[in-house]
Design a protein around this motif. Structure first.
Motif, PDB file in Angstrom:
ATOM      1  N   ASN A 179       0.825  -1.218   0.000  1.00 34.22           N
ATOM      2  CA  ASN A 179       0.000   0.000   0.000  1.00 34.22           C
ATOM      3  C   ASN A 179       0.851   1.257   0.000  1.00 34.22           C
ATOM      4  O   ASN A 179       0.555   2.234  -0.696  1.00 34.22           O
ATOM      5  N   LEU A 180       1.924   1.236   0.798  1.00 30.99           N
ATOM      6  CA  LEU A 180       2.825   2.391   0.862  1.00 30.99           C
ATOM      7  C   LEU A 180       3.470   2.652  -0.497  1.00 30.99           C
ATOM      8  O   LEU A 180       3.574   3.804  -0.939  1.00 30.99           O
ATOM      9  N   LEU A 181       3.872   1.590  -1.171  1.00 31.99           N
ATOM     10  CA  LEU A 181       4.469   1.723  -2.501  1.00 31.99           C
ATOM     11  C   LEU A 181       3.478   2.352  -3.481  1.00 31.99           C
ATOM     12  O   LEU A 181       3.821   3.282  -4.223  1.00 31.99           O
ATOM     13  N   LEU A 182       2.228   1.859  -3.461  1.00 27.46           N
ATOM     14  CA  LEU A 182       1.212   2.382  -4.367  1.00 27.46           C
ATOM     15  C   LEU A 182       0.837   3.832  -4.031  1.00 27.46           C
ATOM     16  O   LEU A 182       0.559   4.627  -4.931  1.00 27.46           O
ATOM     17  N   LYS A 218       3.436  10.646  -6.812  1.00 26.22           N
ATOM     18  CA  LYS A 218       4.498  11.029  -7.737  1.00 26.22           C
ATOM     19  C   LYS A 218       3.956  11.418  -9.108  1.00 26.22           C
ATOM     20  O   LYS A 218       4.586  12.184  -9.832  1.00 26.22           O
ATOM     21  N   LYS A 219       2.793  10.877  -9.484  1.00 26.94           N
ATOM     22  CA  LYS A 219       2.227  11.126 -10.811  1.00 26.94           C
ATOM     23  C   LYS A 219       1.053  12.108 -10.711  1.00 26.94           C
ATOM     24  O   LYS A 219       0.003  11.779 -10.154  1.00 26.94           O
ATOM     25  N   GLU A 220       1.221  13.295 -11.250  1.00 25.10           N
ATOM     26  CA  GLU A 220       0.179  14.319 -11.160  1.00 25.10           C
ATOM     27  C   GLU A 220      -1.086  13.948 -11.933  1.00 25.10           C
ATOM     28  O   GLU A 220      -2.175  14.391 -11.583  1.00 25.10           O
ATOM     29  N   ALA A 247     -10.895  10.778 -11.051  1.00 31.00           N
ATOM     30  CA  ALA A 247     -11.728  10.416  -9.896  1.00 31.00           C
ATOM     31  C   ALA A 247     -11.410   9.037  -9.346  1.00 31.00           C
ATOM     32  O   ALA A 247     -11.274   8.861  -8.128  1.00 31.00           O
ATOM     33  N   ARG A 248     -11.277   8.040 -10.244  1.00 32.10           N
ATOM     34  CA  ARG A 248     -11.098   6.674  -9.732  1.00 32.10           C
ATOM     35  C   ARG A 248      -9.760   6.497  -9.026  1.00 32.10           C
ATOM     36  O   ARG A 248      -9.655   5.722  -8.067  1.00 32.10           O
ATOM     37  N   TYR A 249      -8.729   7.242  -9.461  1.00 24.82           N
ATOM     38  CA  TYR A 249      -7.427   7.135  -8.803  1.00 24.82           C
ATOM     39  C   TYR A 249      -7.423   7.869  -7.463  1.00 24.82           C
ATOM     40  O   TYR A 249      -6.759   7.432  -6.520  1.00 24.82           O
ATOM     41  N   VAL A 250      -8.147   8.971  -7.397  1.00 27.16           N
ATOM     42  CA  VAL A 250      -8.254   9.701  -6.123  1.00 27.16           C
ATOM     43  C   VAL A 250      -8.975   8.829  -5.096  1.00 27.16           C
ATOM     44  O   VAL A 250      -8.540   8.707  -3.950  1.00 27.16           O
ATOM     45  N   LEU A 251     -10.066   8.197  -5.519  1.00 32.23           N
ATOM     46  CA  LEU A 251     -10.807   7.306  -4.625  1.00 32.23           C
ATOM     47  C   LEU A 251      -9.976   6.073  -4.268  1.00 32.23           C
ATOM     48  O   LEU A 251     -10.064   5.564  -3.142  1.00 32.23           O
ATOM     49  N   PHE A 252      -9.181   5.607  -5.214  1.00 28.20           N
ATOM     50  CA  PHE A 252      -8.278   4.486  -4.952  1.00 28.20           C
ATOM     51  C   PHE A 252      -7.275   4.859  -3.862  1.00 28.20           C
ATOM     52  O   PHE A 252      -6.993   4.059  -2.952  1.00 28.20           O
ATOM     53  N   ASP A 307      -3.991  -0.330 -16.528  1.00 33.46           N
ATOM     54  CA  ASP A 307      -2.820  -0.155 -17.395  1.00 33.46           C
ATOM     55  C   ASP A 307      -1.972   1.045 -16.992  1.00 33.46           C
ATOM     56  O   ASP A 307      -0.741   0.954 -16.887  1.00 33.46           O
ATOM     57  N   MET A 308      -2.613   2.197 -16.754  1.00 32.41           N
ATOM     58  CA  MET A 308      -1.869   3.417 -16.436  1.00 32.41           C
ATOM     59  C   MET A 308      -1.108   3.272 -15.114  1.00 32.41           C
ATOM     60  O   MET A 308       0.074   3.618 -15.021  1.00 32.41           O
ATOM     61  N   PHE A 309      -1.791   2.735 -14.113  1.00 39.33           N
ATOM     62  CA  PHE A 309      -1.150   2.589 -12.805  1.00 39.33           C
ATOM     63  C   PHE A 309      -0.063   1.514 -12.857  1.00 39.33           C
ATOM     64  O   PHE A 309       1.000   1.661 -12.237  1.00 39.33           O
ATOM     65  N   PHE A 310      -0.320   0.448 -13.617  1.00 39.88           N
ATOM     66  CA  PHE A 310       0.664  -0.632 -13.730  1.00 39.88           C
ATOM     67  C   PHE A 310       1.941  -0.138 -14.400  1.00 39.88           C
ATOM     68  O   PHE A 310       3.054  -0.468 -13.960  1.00 39.88           O
ATOM     69  N   HIS A 311       1.799   0.659 -15.465  1.00 45.58           N
ATOM     70  CA  HIS A 311       2.978   1.190 -16.163  1.00 45.58           C
ATOM     71  C   HIS A 311       3.750   2.158 -15.265  1.00 45.58           C
ATOM     72  O   HIS A 311       4.990   2.166 -15.264  1.00 45.58           O
ATOM     73  N   ALA A 312       3.020   2.974 -14.501  1.00 46.03           N
ATOM     74  CA  ALA A 312       3.681   3.901 -13.564  1.00 46.03           C
ATOM     75  C   ALA A 312       4.445   3.121 -12.499  1.00 46.03           C
ATOM     76  O   ALA A 312       5.572   3.473 -12.132  1.00 46.03           O
TER      77      ALA A 312
END
Length: 304
Positions: free
Chosen positions: A33-36, A42-44, A50-55, A286-291
């Motif tokens: 969780n800390l890593l994520l 780190k990624k603006e 919305a889904r990443y903010v809620l994540f 995909d976006m989060f996995f690549h980051a």
């Protein structure tokens, strides 16, 4: 005498094993969780979706809850007591963030529903401003159960009770039988509302999926799987809302059985649902996995 000593030793060994196993699981998931969370900040580009903010909200909520419940598990297994007023603070945080995760998952499901079934209004309904308001609403909704329980407790408990030392558990705040009934009614109401929202969203997305084609079909099918995973995760979280009632009933019957059930519930309904969030948006997206992949590769190059 020797037999009694052996039984005590076996009980201590079993308790230590359970605590160590739980500590390892919690440590692993807290590190993930800390890593994520670090990747998110780190990624603006994640800050405006919305889904990443809620994540990120679920990651922070789960991490705090894992830490607090792990501490309570340790205290319970070794019969370490604390004053009731300290337990009140811990209970408020635990109760709040126990509810924050399923409510946030419900909000994330609605976000997927809007994205797939109302794509033209997605930018408007799921803007950064709307998402911030949504987070505030999530915390207000999630605080209602613990505020109600604590309000009934404050009205019933004497001032001297706050200084008494007890094992910190929800049963401490259940002075009257009707308080258990009230808490059960609130949990059932939350359970019903969130289930209705999940089923409604899944049905609507499935309807769109049948009519979609090409790239839209692929995107819709992925959204459908995401909602299904949210549904399973939410189911575990909602079952978790019932755990205190089972534990409270067993506590009055057999203390040893209470310890076993409390431990089982903690592993299956507290830790397990919180390992699904990194899977749903940490690895499947995909976006989060690549980051995440780029960050790990960059860290590896720096070490070399």
């Amino acid at each position: 005498m020797a037999a009694n000593s052996s039984l005590v030793y076996d009980a201590l060994l079993s308790a230590k094993f359970k605590v160590i196993f739980a500590e390892i699981l919690v440590l692993v998931f807290l590190c993930i969780n800390l890593l994520l969370i670090v990747i998110y900040f780190k990624k603006e580009c994640f800050h405006t979706t919305a889904r990443y903010v809620l994540f990120a909200v679920t990651l922070l909520s789960d991490s705090l809850l894992l830490f607090i419940t792990d501490l309570l598990l340790f205290l319970t297994f070794f019969y370490l007591k604390m004053q009731v007023w300290i337990c009140i603070i811990i209970f408020f945080l635990t109760s709040l963030y126990t509810t924050v995760t399923p409510v946030t998952l419900t909000a994330m499901t609605l976000e997927r529903y809007v994205a797939i079934c109302m794509p033209l209004r997605h930018a408007e309904l799921c803007s950064t401003h709307s998402t911030m308001n949504c987070i505030l609403i999530i915390h207000c909704i999630s605080s209602v159960p613990c505020i109600v329980i604590l309000s009934t407790f404050f009205a019933s408990a004497s001032l001297s009770f706050y200084k008494e030392e007890r094992i910190c558990a929800v049963g401490v705040f259940m002075i009257h039988v009707w308080q258990d009934h009230l808490r059960s009614a609130i949990s059932q109401f939350y359970f019903l509302i969130m289930c209705i929202i999940i089923i409604f969203s899944y049905a609507k997305i499935m309807k769109v999926a049948k009519a979609a084609s090409g790239e839209n079909e692929k995107s819709t099918q992925k959204g459908l799987r995401t909602v299904a995973l949210h549904g399973f995760q939410l189911l575990l979280c909602l079952i978790q809302l019932w755990c205190p009632f089972i534990e409270a009933a067993v506590f009055n019957i057999n203390l040893k059985l209470f310890e076993h059930i409390k431990y089982f519930n903690y592993i299956v309904f507290y830790i397990a649902p919180r390992c699904l969030s990194p899977l749903i948006y940490g690895l499947r997206d995909d976006m989060f996995f690549h980051a995440l992949k780029n960050s790990l590769l960059s860290h590896k190059r720096n070490l070399i």
